[in-house]
Design an enzyme around this catalytic site. Structure first.
Site, PDB file in Angstrom:
ATOM      1  N   GLY A  26      -0.425 -11.254   7.748  1.00  0.00           N
ATOM      2  CA  GLY A  26       0.561 -12.320   7.638  1.00  0.00           C
ATOM      3  C   GLY A  26       0.166 -13.517   8.488  1.00  0.00           C
ATOM      4  O   GLY A  26      -0.172 -13.366   9.659  1.00  0.00           O
ATOM      5  N   GLY A  28       2.148 -16.524   8.622  1.00  0.00           N
ATOM      6  CA  GLY A  28       3.279 -17.433   8.527  1.00  0.00           C
ATOM      7  C   GLY A  28       3.815 -17.821   9.893  1.00  0.00           C
ATOM      8  O   GLY A  28       3.063 -18.185  10.789  1.00  0.00           O
ATOM      9  N   GLY A  31       2.704 -15.203  12.402  1.00  0.00           N
ATOM     10  CA  GLY A  31       1.255 -15.082  12.282  1.00  0.00           C
ATOM     11  C   GLY A  31       0.499 -16.246  12.898  1.00  0.00           C
ATOM     12  O   GLY A  31      -0.538 -16.049  13.548  1.00  0.00           O
ATOM     13  N   SER A  97      -3.440 -10.007  -1.211  1.00  0.00           N
ATOM     14  CA  SER A  97      -2.341  -9.119  -0.862  1.00  0.00           C
ATOM     15  C   SER A  97      -2.877  -7.898  -0.132  1.00  0.00           C
ATOM     16  O   SER A  97      -3.877  -7.301  -0.550  1.00  0.00           O
ATOM     17  CB  SER A  97      -1.599  -8.666  -2.119  1.00  0.00           C
ATOM     18  OG  SER A  97      -0.711  -7.598  -1.825  1.00  0.00           O
ATOM     19  N   ARG A 121       9.788  -5.829   2.726  1.00  0.00           N
ATOM     20  CA  ARG A 121       9.813  -4.406   3.025  1.00  0.00           C
ATOM     21  C   ARG A 121       8.674  -3.656   2.360  1.00  0.00           C
ATOM     22  O   ARG A 121       8.085  -2.745   2.953  1.00  0.00           O
ATOM     23  CB  ARG A 121      11.150  -3.802   2.590  1.00  0.00           C
ATOM     24  CG  ARG A 121      11.260  -2.327   2.953  1.00  0.00           C
ATOM     25  CD  ARG A 121      12.465  -1.667   2.317  1.00  0.00           C
ATOM     26  NE  ARG A 121      13.690  -2.093   2.942  1.00  0.00           N
ATOM     27  CZ  ARG A 121      14.887  -1.625   2.580  1.00  0.00           C
ATOM     28  NH1 ARG A 121      14.987  -0.759   1.598  1.00  0.00           N
ATOM     29  NH2 ARG A 121      15.967  -2.038   3.195  1.00  0.00           N
ATOM     30  N   CYS A 175      29.044  -6.152 -14.171  1.00  0.00           N
ATOM     31  CA  CYS A 175      30.255  -6.672 -14.821  1.00  0.00           C
ATOM     32  C   CYS A 175      30.979  -7.675 -13.928  1.00  0.00           C
ATOM     33  O   CYS A 175      31.656  -8.585 -14.425  1.00  0.00           O
ATOM     34  CB  CYS A 175      31.180  -5.531 -15.225  1.00  0.00           C
ATOM     35  SG  CYS A 175      31.620  -4.414 -13.880  1.00  0.00           S
ATOM     36  N   CYS A 438      11.450  12.699   8.382  1.00  0.00           N
ATOM     37  CA  CYS A 438      10.949  11.476   7.748  1.00  0.00           C
ATOM     38  C   CYS A 438      10.140  11.834   6.504  1.00  0.00           C
ATOM     39  O   CYS A 438       9.280  12.720   6.545  1.00  0.00           O
ATOM     40  CB  CYS A 438      10.087  10.685   8.726  1.00  0.00           C
ATOM     41  SG  CYS A 438       9.340   9.199   8.004  1.00  0.00           S
TER      42      CYS A 438
END
Length: 647
Positions: A26, A28, A31, A97, A121, A175, A438
């Site tokens: 990253g 941004g 980063g 990526s 995430r 709805c 986990c």
């Protein structure tokens, strides 16, 4: 003994930095700060990866970028800018990526340390698993406004990123979005869906037409359809896709207006039962609005143009102009082209602002300014550059501990908005051990999923359960039936014929076991199937046995840093009325620009360990069961007016 120093570091540690290869994921908000810190601290071998390009909205805080860089690769420009601080550094940039299969476990094993500065995430889950598989320490971080957090993850020693189940984001049934909106956020989500239906990739779960299957509407379509005065040639309410209808009418903005805000609303009015306890919506007609003097309305509100609320005719004209602009952009791209929603794209933002406000007016809500709509539609809060800088500094400090072989002294550190009772802004907590149950880092990961095997298709198992819920990238699934039946293969086309079949077609029933493997992540998950006929409407599956909220850990798990900041007047807990009283176990917050949203109100006091909210697009990770609603609109705040994204 005399300790030799290189700058402020021991010589041994300084030498280690110059030889150690680290990965920054990253480039941004965090980063940029992190890359600068690393080269100035003495790290010489750095690799940075980011798929994003630079947008003008990044320039107020991502200081490695300038206006001339807009549109270029964040990773590449960050590398070039960081080298100006330290030309001797060896920095490799990837405009890609991190979930690309090229970056496999062997790739991660090249590094002594991985540092995350991510914004979603899915990527966080993936990097977490890759570091576990490679047995490489990971420093996770994130900010949300003035709040921030840094934590260390090490296989077998600490909780992994996924040890604490993340709850589902707040959702609304389809709805509600389509038939009975009661809050501005419902209208904004509807408008974003409409954008995709008209100009982007169509999704059946994001239909904007009236929902005839609404359980509240006990009406007879055959009788009431005749009463809907929506049979004009310009706006016939036929059950065809919105994009098909728009194309057939050459994206005529006025015809589209009358279909969406007149004909569809009149169609809704025929569902009598919906309006017995609700105020019925009021249809809008373009021609009537022109005749009634609405064009003379002026905007309300003061300040910047984006903070003003237009009159109803102003939003009519904005709708017309944005439809015409977006249609032109679509035509320029050619047949079969699609536009992608982007909150920073003016025509797209104008369209959503206009459509949402028109729907708010129809359903008797107070309309919102463009600024408010963008904040809610884009799930954003102001990004604070100082918060990014503090968190990036803490990442490096934790990294120095790891490289010095002092992993046991690493901490999870929270940055508060206000000093706590002990006048501390930074609150460290001892790292928790791995979660025994986990489904990622346990020795034999296993889950039980409640599902209706007669209604769930193989494609839903792959996309919504394995990929979306359990974070797999390219799953292979085998049925433990004694035959080794392959249900899903990551090899393209190998099991594509299975996608439209139901799980029961393969003999899967209550008690069946599925083995899901993701070879890229070096991850295997055993899934126990619990057949259920009684799932709630719009809920396709439930993960059984996720831990409920627990009491806060004892105070002994928390330490205080010897850093003070504040005075007597400000020495109070940083709390918010928007934080539920039991939200005492929140997980790592997301970072960067477009995360899934989360509440930034989660904070830390001096006596309670609080892990901040996590932003798929931010999200809190209180231990609540996650539910999925196939035709639901995703938002994240209790009051729906302060949706947050994480920087």
């Amino acid at each position: 003994m005399v300790v030799q120093l290189v700058g402020s570091l021991r010589k041994e540690l300084a030498d280690s930095l110059s030889k150690s290869k680290v990965l920054v994921v990253g480039a941004g908000g965090i980063g940029c700060e992190l890359l600068k810190n690393l080269v100035l601290t003495g790290f010489q071998n750095i690799e940075v990866i980011d798929l994003d390009t630079i947008d003008v909205s990044n320039l107020n805080r991502q200081f490695l970028f300038q206006k001339k860089h807009v549109g270029k690769s964040k990773a590449q420009v960050a590398k070039e800018s960081a080298l100006q601080f330290c030309p001797s550094a060896n920095i490799t940039a990837y405009h890609d990526s991190i979930m690309n299969p090229d970056y496999n476990v062997e790739f991660f094993k090249n590094f002594i340390l991985v540092m995350n500065a991510l914004d979603n995430r899915a990527a966080r889950n993936h990097v977490n698993r890759m570091c576990l598989a490679a047995d490489i320490p990971l420093i996770e971080s994130g900010t949300a406004g003035y709040l921030g957090q840094v934590t260390v993850i090490k296989k077998g020693m600490t909780e992994c990123y996924e040890c604490q189940p993340k709850p589902a984001q707040k959702t609304f049934p389809g709805c509600t979005i389509r038939n009975t909106p009661s809050e501005p956020i419902h209208c904004i989500v509807w408008a974003k869906y409409l954008f995709n239906q008209l100009f982007g990739e169509e999704d059946a779960d994001q239909d904007v037409s009236p929902d005839t299957a609404d359980p509240e509407a006990s009406w007879n379509p055959e009788e009431t359809a005749a009463r809907a005065t929506a049979a004009e040639k310009d706006g016939d309410v036929k059950r065809v896709s919105t994009k098909q209808w728009a194309r057939g009418n050459k994206y005529d903005a006025i015809k589209l207006f009358n279909k969406l805000f007149k004909d569809d609303i009149m169609y809704l009015l025929t569902m009598d039962k919906l309006w017995k306890k609700r105020k019925a919506p009021t249809p809008l007609d373009w021609q009537q609005l022109e005749k009634t003097g609405y064009p003379k309305e002026e905007s309300s509100g003061s300040g910047l143009k984006d903070q003003q609320v237009l009159g109803i005719w102003g939003y009519c004209k904005l709708f017309q102009e944005s439809v015409e602009t977006l249609h032109s952009l679509l035509e320029e791209k050619g047949d079969g082209a699609e536009l992608v929603w982007d909150k920073d794209d003016p025509p797209a933002m104008d369209f959503v602002t206009a459509a949402a406000n028109l729907r708010m007016y129809i359903f008797s809500m107070n309309m919102k300014s463009r600024f408010d709509v963008k904040s809610m539609a884009g799930n954003i809060i102001p990004a604070i550059a100082t918060t990014n800088a503090v968190i990036a500094g803490l990442i490096v400090l934790e990294g120095l501990k790891i490289l010095a072989g002092e992993l046991e002294s690493c901490r999870t550190i929270f940055l508060n908005k206000c000093p706590n009772l002990r006048k501390k802004l930074l609150v460290p907590c001892i790292l928790d051990p791995p979660g025994p149950n986990c489904y990622v880092c346990a020795s034999k990961p296993e889950v039980t999923v409640k599902i209706n095997v007669h209604k769930t298709m193989v494609l839903s198992l792959q996309d919504k359960i394995l990929k979306e819920r359990f974070g797999m990238v390219a799953p292979d699934v085998q049925i433990e039936d004694g035959k080794g039946t392959i249900l899903i293969s990551s090899e393209e086309g190998e099991t594509e014929a299975n996608n439209s079949k139901f799980l029961s077609d393969f003999g899967i029933r209550n008690g069946s076991r599925l083995q899901a493997d993701d070879f890229l992540q070096d991850y295997t998950l055993l899934i126990n199937v619990l057949h259920a006929e009684d799932l709630e409407r719009d809920v396709e599956f439930e993960v059984v046995g996720e831990a409920p909220d627990k009491a806060p850990p004892p105070q002994s798990n928390q330490e205080e840093l010897s850093i003070t900041n504040g005075n007597k007047d400000s020495a109070q807990p940083s709390t918010s009325s928007k934080v539920p009283a039991d939200d005492d176990d929140l997980m790592v917050v997301d970072s960067d620009d477009d995360a899934e949203a989360s509440s930034s109100s989660a904070t830390v006091t001096s006596t309670t360990k609080r892990k901040l909210s996590d932003g798929e697009i931010g999200e809190t990770s209180t231990k609540r069961p996650r539910t999925h609603k196939s035709s639901a609109a995703v938002v994240t705040e209790d009051d729906n007016d302060d949706i947050i994204a994480l920087d």
